[in-house]
Write an enzyme that holds these catalytic residues in place. Sequence first.
Site, PDB file in Angstrom:
ATOM      1  N   SER A 102       0.819  -1.198   0.000  1.00 22.12           N
ATOM      2  CA  SER A 102       0.000   0.000   0.000  1.00 22.12           C
ATOM      3  C   SER A 102       0.866   1.266   0.000  1.00 22.12           C
ATOM      4  O   SER A 102       1.647   1.486  -0.919  1.00 22.12           O
ATOM      5  CB  SER A 102      -0.959  -0.038   1.199  1.00 22.12           C
ATOM      6  OG  SER A 102      -1.995   0.889   1.072  1.00 22.12           O
ATOM      7  N   ASP A 112      -9.738  -5.308  -4.352  1.00 24.97           N
ATOM      8  CA  ASP A 112      -9.144  -4.311  -3.455  1.00 24.97           C
ATOM      9  C   ASP A 112     -10.070  -3.095  -3.424  1.00 24.97           C
ATOM     10  O   ASP A 112     -10.195  -2.363  -4.401  1.00 24.97           O
ATOM     11  CB  ASP A 112      -7.758  -3.917  -3.976  1.00 24.97           C
ATOM     12  CG  ASP A 112      -6.976  -3.075  -2.981  1.00 24.97           C
ATOM     13  OD1 ASP A 112      -7.609  -2.290  -2.241  1.00 24.97           O
ATOM     14  OD2 ASP A 112      -5.735  -3.185  -2.963  1.00 24.97           O
ATOM     15  N   HIS A 149      -7.527  -5.807  -0.107  1.00 27.13           N
ATOM     16  CA  HIS A 149      -6.347  -4.962   0.064  1.00 27.13           C
ATOM     17  C   HIS A 149      -5.357  -5.581   1.055  1.00 27.13           C
ATOM     18  O   HIS A 149      -4.147  -5.586   0.822  1.00 27.13           O
ATOM     19  CB  HIS A 149      -6.774  -3.576   0.563  1.00 27.13           C
ATOM     20  CG  HIS A 149      -5.663  -2.579   0.614  1.00 27.13           C
ATOM     21  ND1 HIS A 149      -5.007  -2.129  -0.509  1.00 27.13           N
ATOM     22  CD2 HIS A 149      -5.078  -1.946   1.668  1.00 27.13           C
ATOM     23  CE1 HIS A 149      -4.069  -1.251  -0.162  1.00 27.13           C
ATOM     24  NE2 HIS A 149      -4.096  -1.133   1.149  1.00 27.13           N
TER      25      HIS A 149
END
Length: 273
Positions: A95, A224, A253
């Site tokens: 991320s 996601d 995610h």
Amino acid sequence: MSTIQLKDGTEIYYKDWGKGQPIFFHHGWPLSSDDWDAQMLFFLEKGYRVIAHDRRGHGRSTQTAEGHNMDTYASDVAEIVTALDLKDVIHVGHSTGGGEVIRYVAQHSKGRAAKTVLISAVTPIMVKTDNNPNGVPMSVFDEIRHNTATQRQQYFVDFSLAFYGYNREGAKISQGIRDNWWRQGMMGSIKAHYDCIKAFSETDFTEDLKSTDVPVLVLHGEDDQIVPYEITGVVAAKLVKNGKLITYPGFPHGMPTTEAETINKDLLAFFQS
């Protein structure tokens, strides 16, 4: 507790286990190095040296008022790598950590990096702009900012549902994973978390990706809900010189935690290739 003091006085907490080729893990917002438990233990047992840090303002590192931007995050990593004298390093970012990784590798690694992995990463850019018309509207990030600033405690409880795909029909919810997400988030500074929203949403990593010479593996879940894979992972893999993309139908995610067995297997294959 292991810490490194940076040039500006910030103390960065880090874990450094084992021997062998080093793997440096970079966590996402608003978490800490603890988010890599499933990878740290697995790769330690595979004979690698595993390292992970708490980004400034996050986890157990100094809650600084300044420096919550990608340029500083990347230069912080450079200081850590130098202090530990790491070479032939595999950098793995999840991320926000993916943005940190690619900026570090492109601008600071000076030949110390061997390979790079971007997992559910925010690269090349998330927010909708004239140059990124398919991006996420700024209103979404303004809402994240507002909720972080005004009700962080409850917002971090709620955020984990979409993060792990636990809001999908038939999902098997782990309360322990949700609680651990909240715990990690609440360890960090509200100032760091608030400022980092701009860093992960508005920073443009296009030129960093284009200039990265080391092999890059891009992993992204097709479900996601935090960082849509079509505007990030798919694009990033095309921008790098030597990239490989793997997408996973139905994965969320937070797949390094919920789908660790699959993710670790694909990481190991890339590391050994």
